[in-house]
Design a protein around this motif. Structure first.
Motif, PDB file in Angstrom:
ATOM      1  N   TRP A   1       4.805 -87.089  31.501  1.00  0.00           N
ATOM      2  CA  TRP A   1       5.831 -87.425  32.486  1.00  0.00           C
ATOM      3  C   TRP A   1       5.289 -87.364  33.919  1.00  0.00           C
ATOM      4  CZ3 TRP A   1       6.691 -85.817  27.681  1.00  0.00           C
ATOM      5  CH2 TRP A   1       7.746 -86.413  26.963  1.00  0.00           C
ATOM      6  N   ASP A   2       4.277 -86.543  34.128  1.00  0.00           N
ATOM      7  CA  ASP A   2       3.813 -86.362  35.508  1.00  0.00           C
ATOM      8  C   ASP A   2       2.305 -86.586  35.666  1.00  0.00           C
ATOM      9  OD1 ASP A   2       3.471 -83.884  34.029  1.00  0.00           O
ATOM     10  OD2 ASP A   2       2.928 -82.954  35.926  1.00  0.00           O
ATOM     11  N   ASP A   3       1.659 -87.077  34.615  1.00  0.00           N
ATOM     12  CA  ASP A   3       0.206 -87.274  34.686  1.00  0.00           C
ATOM     13  C   ASP A   3      -0.110 -88.629  34.034  1.00  0.00           C
ATOM     14  OD1 ASP A   3      -2.519 -87.388  34.101  1.00  0.00           O
ATOM     15  OD2 ASP A   3      -2.662 -85.285  33.503  1.00  0.00           O
ATOM     16  N   ALA A   4      -0.564 -89.562  34.847  1.00  0.00           N
ATOM     17  CA  ALA A   4      -0.789 -90.946  34.378  1.00  0.00           C
ATOM     18  C   ALA A   4      -1.876 -91.028  33.313  1.00  0.00           C
ATOM     19  CB  ALA A   4      -1.147 -91.834  35.565  1.00  0.00           C
ATOM     20  N   HIS A   5      -2.725 -90.003  33.218  1.00  0.00           N
ATOM     21  CA  HIS A   5      -3.823 -90.052  32.240  1.00  0.00           C
ATOM     22  C   HIS A   5      -3.575 -89.197  31.002  1.00  0.00           C
ATOM     23  CE1 HIS A   5      -6.358 -92.514  34.739  1.00  0.00           C
ATOM     24  NE2 HIS A   5      -6.009 -91.759  35.768  1.00  0.00           N
ATOM     25  N   ALA A   6      -2.454 -88.491  31.002  1.00  0.00           N
ATOM     26  CA  ALA A   6      -2.206 -87.545  29.901  1.00  0.00           C
ATOM     27  C   ALA A   6      -2.190 -88.256  28.544  1.00  0.00           C
ATOM     28  CB  ALA A   6      -0.901 -86.792  30.138  1.00  0.00           C
ATOM     29  N   HIS A   7      -1.585 -89.453  28.470  1.00  0.00           N
ATOM     30  CA  HIS A   7      -1.475 -90.123  27.159  1.00  0.00           C
ATOM     31  C   HIS A   7      -2.855 -90.427  26.566  1.00  0.00           C
ATOM     32  CE1 HIS A   7      -1.885 -93.650  29.796  1.00  0.00           C
ATOM     33  NE2 HIS A   7      -2.350 -94.269  28.745  1.00  0.00           N
ATOM     34  N   GLU A   8      -3.855 -90.543  27.440  1.00  0.00           N
ATOM     35  CA  GLU A   8      -5.219 -90.807  26.944  1.00  0.00           C
ATOM     36  C   GLU A   8      -5.790 -89.582  26.229  1.00  0.00           C
ATOM     37  OE1 GLU A   8      -7.216 -91.743  30.607  1.00  0.00           O
ATOM     38  OE2 GLU A   8      -5.839 -93.417  31.001  1.00  0.00           O
ATOM     39  N   ARG A   9      -5.236 -88.427  26.520  1.00  0.00           N
ATOM     40  CA  ARG A   9      -5.727 -87.194  25.898  1.00  0.00           C
ATOM     41  C   ARG A   9      -4.952 -86.814  24.631  1.00  0.00           C
ATOM     42  NH1 ARG A   9      -5.205 -85.593  31.389  1.00  0.00           N
ATOM     43  NH2 ARG A   9      -3.517 -84.153  30.886  1.00  0.00           N
ATOM     44  N   VAL A  10      -3.871 -87.537  24.338  1.00  0.00           N
ATOM     45  CA  VAL A  10      -3.106 -87.244  23.118  1.00  0.00           C
ATOM     46  C   VAL A  10      -3.842 -87.866  21.929  1.00  0.00           C
ATOM     47  CG1 VAL A  10      -0.915 -87.578  21.895  1.00  0.00           C
ATOM     48  CG2 VAL A  10      -0.913 -87.224  24.385  1.00  0.00           C
ATOM     49  N   PRO A  11      -4.145 -87.066  20.896  1.00  0.00           N
ATOM     50  CA  PRO A  11      -4.857 -87.617  19.729  1.00  0.00           C
ATOM     51  C   PRO A  11      -3.870 -88.324  18.786  1.00  0.00           C
ATOM     52  CG  PRO A  11      -4.531 -85.252  19.451  1.00  0.00           C
ATOM     53  CD  PRO A  11      -3.935 -85.603  20.787  1.00  0.00           C
ATOM     54  N   TRP A  12      -3.413 -89.496  19.208  1.00  0.00           N
ATOM     55  CA  TRP A  12      -2.401 -90.236  18.443  1.00  0.00           C
ATOM     56  C   TRP A  12      -2.871 -90.469  17.015  1.00  0.00           C
ATOM     57  CZ3 TRP A  12       1.921 -90.258  21.082  1.00  0.00           C
ATOM     58  CH2 TRP A  12       1.881 -90.295  22.487  1.00  0.00           C
TER      59      TRP A  12
END
Ligand code: NAG
Ligand code: NAG
Ligand code: NAG
Length: 270
Positions: A169-180
């Motif tokens: 929600w507050d970090d534009a790069h966070a989704h890149e660190r989620v191990p989907w």
């Protein structure tokens, strides 16, 4: 002397002391007592395991337990408890279709093994996407079995995955660190993204606005055998709600997300 102290501190910082494992039986006994209390609507079953100065937190507020949902007898249709043998804590997920309630509870123990904190997120009518009957139907379809030894992810890896997700929600790069992972399903209140397909994904609908208020005051319970981390927080971008997110990883990849979010007794609105 000064140098010695500095050197000593550096050594301590670099090599954490080997964690003494908490006693799983003690943790589970307290979690069972907690479930018995919630069923009875009385803290009597918990009395023998409580520390003298224990605190009761409900929906992010420290209150007298006598005013809490724990004093409402509930017929429980689902219960799962995860154990954190490093933090000496448990996480319990409860569903009462008739309550109706979905309840997430983190219980913490002191060094003597006594319970010094019961921290509950209790969702009910008006909570985010609330329908306990529906949540129960979906939860029953999922498989949360113990991950075989040798296939377990490290504590740090599990926590980092949950933290990355919570920071979208507050970090534009966070989704890149989620191990989907694939398949992956989200159960948000009673809203389920799963279609029972091997290509189920948890990515549709993730936050695209990364300039929102952060999810703060995070509290963790990490169960390495379950591949799971429970994170409680203040959901600042939606009415400062009390929020519970739980994540499970399998083979290093995100498999399940469960959420319960309560908005101070008011209807939750974005
Ligand atoms: C609770 O009591 C224990 C034992 O007397 C003490 O060590 C601890 O600091 C107390 N905790 C709080 C929050 O007061
Ligand atoms: C909740 O879900 C159940 C099962 O899907 C459904 O029958 C019921 O109508 C729903 N209740 C509400 C208030 O939407
Ligand atoms: C993103 O969220 C912030 C904070 O709520 C809001 O001010 C802004 O308008 C939002 N941006 C978009 C593009 O929706």
């Amino acid at each position: 002397m000064k140098t010695f102290l500095l050197g000593f501190c550096a050594l301590v910082a670099a090599t954490p002391l080997p964690a003494v494992e908490c006693d799983r039986a003690v943790l589970l006994k307290a979690a069972d007592a907690y479930v018995a209390s919630q069923t009875a609507g009385s803290i009597e079953p918990l009395q023998s395991v409580l520390a003298g100065n224990w605190t009761y937190t409900e929906n992010n507020k420290v209150i007298s337990h006598t005013k809490g949902v724990i004093h409402k007898p509930l017929k429980l249709d689902h219960r799962r408890t995860n154990t954190d043998l490093v933090a000496c804590a448990t996480y319990t997920e409860l569903i009462s279709a008739s309550g109706p309630y979905t309840i997430a509870t983190q219980i913490r123990h002191d060094a003597a093994g006594k319970v010094n904190s019961i921290d509950t997120i209790a969702a009910t009518t008006n909570s985010w996407l609330f329908n306990a009957t529906k949540t129960l139907e979906y939860v029953k379809q999922e498989k949360w079995d113990v991950i075989p030894e040798g296939m377990r992810d490290k504590r740090e890896v599990i926590q980092a995955a949950g933290d990355a997700y919570m920071s979208m929600w507050d970090d534009a790069h966070a989704h890149e660190r989620v191990p989907w992972g694939t398949p992956c399903t989200r159960l948000e209140g009673s809203a389920y993204t799963g279609k029972g397909r091997p290509d189920d994904s948890c990515q549709p609908g993730i936050p695209s606005n990364h300039s929102q208020a952060p999810n703060t005051h995070r509290r963790y319970v990490i169960d390495v055998e379950m591949g799971s981390v429970s994170i409680f927080c203040v959901w600042e971008h939606m009415m400062m709600a009390a929020d519970s997110h739980e994540f499970r990883l399998e083979n290093g990849k995100l498999r399940y997300v469960h959420t319960m979010t309560e908005c101070g007794g008011k209807p939750c609105k974005l």
